[in-house]
Design a protein around this motif. Structure first.
Motif, PDB file in Angstrom:
ATOM      1  N   UNK A  30      -6.514  10.837   0.129  1.00 40.28           N
ATOM      2  CA  UNK A  30      -6.448  12.111   0.976  1.00 40.28           C
ATOM      3  C   UNK A  30      -6.035  11.689   2.286  1.00 40.28           C
ATOM      4  N   UNK A  31      -5.172  12.513   2.730  1.00 36.80           N
ATOM      5  CA  UNK A  31      -4.671  12.353   4.048  1.00 36.80           C
ATOM      6  C   UNK A  31      -4.963  13.594   5.125  1.00 36.80           C
ATOM      7  N   UNK A  32      -5.121  13.404   6.243  1.00 35.35           N
ATOM      8  CA  UNK A  32      -5.499  14.554   7.331  1.00 35.35           C
ATOM      9  C   UNK A  32      -6.476  14.097   8.173  1.00 35.35           C
ATOM     10  N   UNK A  33      -6.658  14.746   9.243  1.00 38.21           N
ATOM     11  CA  UNK A  33      -7.529  14.580  10.312  1.00 38.21           C
ATOM     12  C   UNK A  33      -8.880  15.320  10.619  1.00 38.21           C
ATOM     13  N   UNK A  34      -8.737  16.351   9.435  1.00 44.25           N
ATOM     14  CA  UNK A  34     -10.225  17.145   9.740  1.00 44.25           C
ATOM     15  C   UNK A  34     -11.243  16.207   9.331  1.00 44.25           C
ATOM     16  N   UNK A  35     -12.519  16.647   9.302  1.00 44.89           N
ATOM     17  CA  UNK A  35     -13.737  16.046   9.009  1.00 44.89           C
ATOM     18  C   UNK A  35     -13.584  15.685   7.485  1.00 44.89           C
ATOM     19  N   UNK A  37     -11.352  15.948   5.095  1.00 48.63           N
ATOM     20  CA  UNK A  37     -10.445  15.116   4.414  1.00 48.63           C
ATOM     21  C   UNK A  37     -10.944  13.576   4.849  1.00 48.63           C
ATOM     22  N   UNK A  38     -11.259  13.412   6.001  1.00 50.42           N
ATOM     23  CA  UNK A  38     -11.923  11.968   6.502  1.00 50.42           C
ATOM     24  C   UNK A  38     -12.822  11.430   5.584  1.00 50.42           C
ATOM     25  N   UNK A  39     -13.794  12.521   5.314  1.00 50.59           N
ATOM     26  CA  UNK A  39     -15.025  11.970   4.424  1.00 50.59           C
ATOM     27  C   UNK A  39     -14.535  11.673   2.804  1.00 50.59           C
ATOM     28  N   UNK A  40     -13.574  12.555   2.446  1.00 46.08           N
ATOM     29  CA  UNK A  40     -13.148  12.308   1.088  1.00 46.08           C
ATOM     30  C   UNK A  40     -12.247  11.061   1.142  1.00 46.08           C
ATOM     31  N   UNK A  41     -11.514  10.457   2.113  1.00 49.05           N
ATOM     32  CA  UNK A  41     -10.748   9.419   2.083  1.00 49.05           C
ATOM     33  C   UNK A  41     -11.792   8.170   2.145  1.00 49.05           C
ATOM     34  N   UNK A  42     -13.133   8.358   2.709  1.00 52.94           N
ATOM     35  CA  UNK A  42     -13.869   7.235   3.135  1.00 52.94           C
ATOM     36  C   UNK A  42     -14.315   7.152   1.708  1.00 52.94           C
ATOM     37  N   UNK A  43     -14.697   8.298   0.828  1.00 49.93           N
ATOM     38  CA  UNK A  43     -15.452   8.135  -0.601  1.00 49.93           C
ATOM     39  C   UNK A  43     -14.255   7.694  -1.355  1.00 49.93           C
ATOM     40  N   UNK A  44     -12.981   8.047  -1.447  1.00 49.06           N
ATOM     41  CA  UNK A  44     -12.115   7.189  -2.373  1.00 49.06           C
ATOM     42  C   UNK A  44     -12.085   5.795  -2.237  1.00 49.06           C
ATOM     43  N   UNK A  45     -12.106   5.330  -0.624  1.00 49.64           N
ATOM     44  CA  UNK A  45     -11.983   4.040  -0.640  1.00 49.64           C
ATOM     45  C   UNK A  45     -13.181   3.240  -1.041  1.00 49.64           C
ATOM     46  N   UNK A  46     -14.361   3.840  -1.095  1.00 46.18           N
ATOM     47  CA  UNK A  46     -15.567   3.207  -1.559  1.00 46.18           C
ATOM     48  C   UNK A  46     -15.491   3.268  -2.919  1.00 46.18           C
ATOM     49  N   UNK A  47     -15.137   4.155  -3.834  1.00 47.84           N
ATOM     50  CA  UNK A  47     -14.779   4.262  -5.090  1.00 47.84           C
ATOM     51  C   UNK A  47     -14.093   3.116  -5.566  1.00 47.84           C
ATOM     52  N   UNK A  48     -12.737   2.869  -5.137  1.00 48.67           N
ATOM     53  CA  UNK A  48     -12.051   1.645  -5.327  1.00 48.67           C
ATOM     54  C   UNK A  48     -12.571   0.407  -5.008  1.00 48.67           C
ATOM     55  N   UNK A  49     -13.272   0.167  -4.070  1.00 50.39           N
ATOM     56  CA  UNK A  49     -13.891  -0.842  -3.707  1.00 50.39           C
ATOM     57  C   UNK A  49     -14.867  -1.337  -4.871  1.00 50.39           C
ATOM     58  N   UNK A  50     -15.871  -0.238  -5.003  1.00 51.01           N
ATOM     59  CA  UNK A  50     -16.754  -0.415  -6.015  1.00 51.01           C
ATOM     60  C   UNK A  50     -16.243  -0.928  -7.538  1.00 51.01           C
ATOM     61  N   UNK A  51     -15.308  -0.052  -7.823  1.00 46.27           N
ATOM     62  CA  UNK A  51     -14.684  -0.217  -9.192  1.00 46.27           C
ATOM     63  C   UNK A  51     -13.955  -1.674  -9.221  1.00 46.27           C
ATOM     64  N   UNK A  52     -13.392  -2.178  -8.153  1.00 49.62           N
ATOM     65  CA  UNK A  52     -12.737  -3.297  -8.132  1.00 49.62           C
ATOM     66  C   UNK A  52     -13.536  -4.328  -8.356  1.00 49.62           C
ATOM     67  N   UNK A  53     -14.950  -4.436  -7.517  1.00 53.67           N
ATOM     68  CA  UNK A  53     -15.697  -5.263  -8.017  1.00 53.67           C
ATOM     69  C   UNK A  53     -16.516  -5.436  -9.333  1.00 53.67           C
ATOM     70  N   UNK A  54     -16.734  -4.224  -9.746  1.00 54.32           N
ATOM     71  CA  UNK A  54     -17.153  -4.085 -11.571  1.00 54.32           C
ATOM     72  C   UNK A  54     -16.071  -4.561 -12.168  1.00 54.32           C
TER      73      UNK A  54
END
Length: 197
Positions: A30-35, A37-54
Motif C-alpha cells: 500500500x502506498x499513500x499518505x492517508x491514515x 493507507x498507512x495503517x494497511x501498510x503497517x498491517x502488511x509489513x506485520x503480516x510479512x514479518x510474522x509469516x517469515x518467522x513462521x
C-alpha cells in the motif's frame, strides 16, 4: 527438547498446519499518505514479518506453513519469505518468468520439466516440484477429489484435528501461561492417531 521432529507429533505437541490461501493478498503493498493507507501498510509489513518467522522457525517446533498463490512473483510474495520456503510446487504456468518465480531460477536449466509445458488439458492436476536431495524437477499428478470424497475424508479424519485455542489451553496448563492474544481459529492442528508412535 527444542525440535518436535526428534520426538514426533503428539497431543501435547501437535503438528500445526497453517494454510495461507491466496497468500499474495496478505502482502499487498500500500502506498499513500492517508491514515487508512498507512495503517494497511503497517498491517502488511506485520503480516510479512510474522509469516517469515513462521516459515523460518516454525518447522522445528511443528508448524508447517503452506503458502498458496496464483502469483508468486517477488511483488506478490516477498522474496525474503518465498526464498526460505523449502519446497516449491507449480501447476501450469504461461511464462518462464512465472515458473522461475514459483520454482526458482534453476528451472531454466530443465526446460523439459518446466510448468510452461503443462498447458494441454491432459496435464490437468499435474505439477512440477523440486525434490530435496534429487537434482532437477519431478512431475507429480494430483488426483481429482470430488466434493463427496472430500467430505467423506474430512469426516473420517476429523478426530485428528483440534481447535487451536483448545490445544493451547491443554498445552498452557503445563506451562501455566495465558494463551497468546493472536491465537487464530483458522489454523489446523493435526494430532497423530493413537496407532502411530
Amino acid at each position: 527438547m527444542k525440535n518436535m521432529w526428534h520426538v514426533g507429533p503428539s497431543p501435547e505437541w501437535p503438528l500445526t498446519v497453517l494454510i495461507i490461501d491466496e497468500a499474495h493478498t496478505y502482502f499487498r503493498e500500500y502506498k499513500g499518505s492517508d491514515a487508512t493507507t498507512k495503517r494497511l501498510a503497517v498491517l502488511t509489513a506485520e503480516n510479512a514479518r510474522l509469516v517469515e518467522d513462521l516459515v523460518k522457525k516454525g518447522r522445528s517446533v511443528g508448524i508447517l506453513v503452506i503458502l498458496i498463490s496464483q502469483k508468486t512473483t517477488g511483488d506478490a510474495i516477498p522474496t525474503f519469505i518465498r526464498d526460505v520456503c523449502p519446497i516449491g510446487l507449480s501447476f501450469a504456468q504461461k511464462t518462464v518468468e512465472a515458473a522461475v518465480a514459483a520454482l526458482g531460477d534453476d528451472i531454466r536449466n530443465w526446460p523439459d520439466a518446466s510448468p510452461v509445458t503443462l498447458q494441454d488439458p491432459a496435464y490437468v492436476g499435474v505439477a512440477v516440484m523440486a525434490m530435496q536431495g534429487r537434482p532437477g524437477y519431478t512431475r507429480i499428478r494430483t488426483p481429482y477429489v470430488s466434493d463427496a470424497d472430500a467430505a467423506r475424508v474430512a469426516e473420517a479424519t476429523s478426530h485428528l484435528t483440534a481447535d487451536p485455542p483448545c490445544a493451547w489451553t491443554r498445552f498452557s496448563t503445563r506451562l501455566a501461561g495465558p494463551p497468546p492474544a493472536t491465537t487464530s481459529r483458522t489454523a489446523l492442528s493435526l494430532l497423530p492417531s493413537p496407532e502411530r508412535p
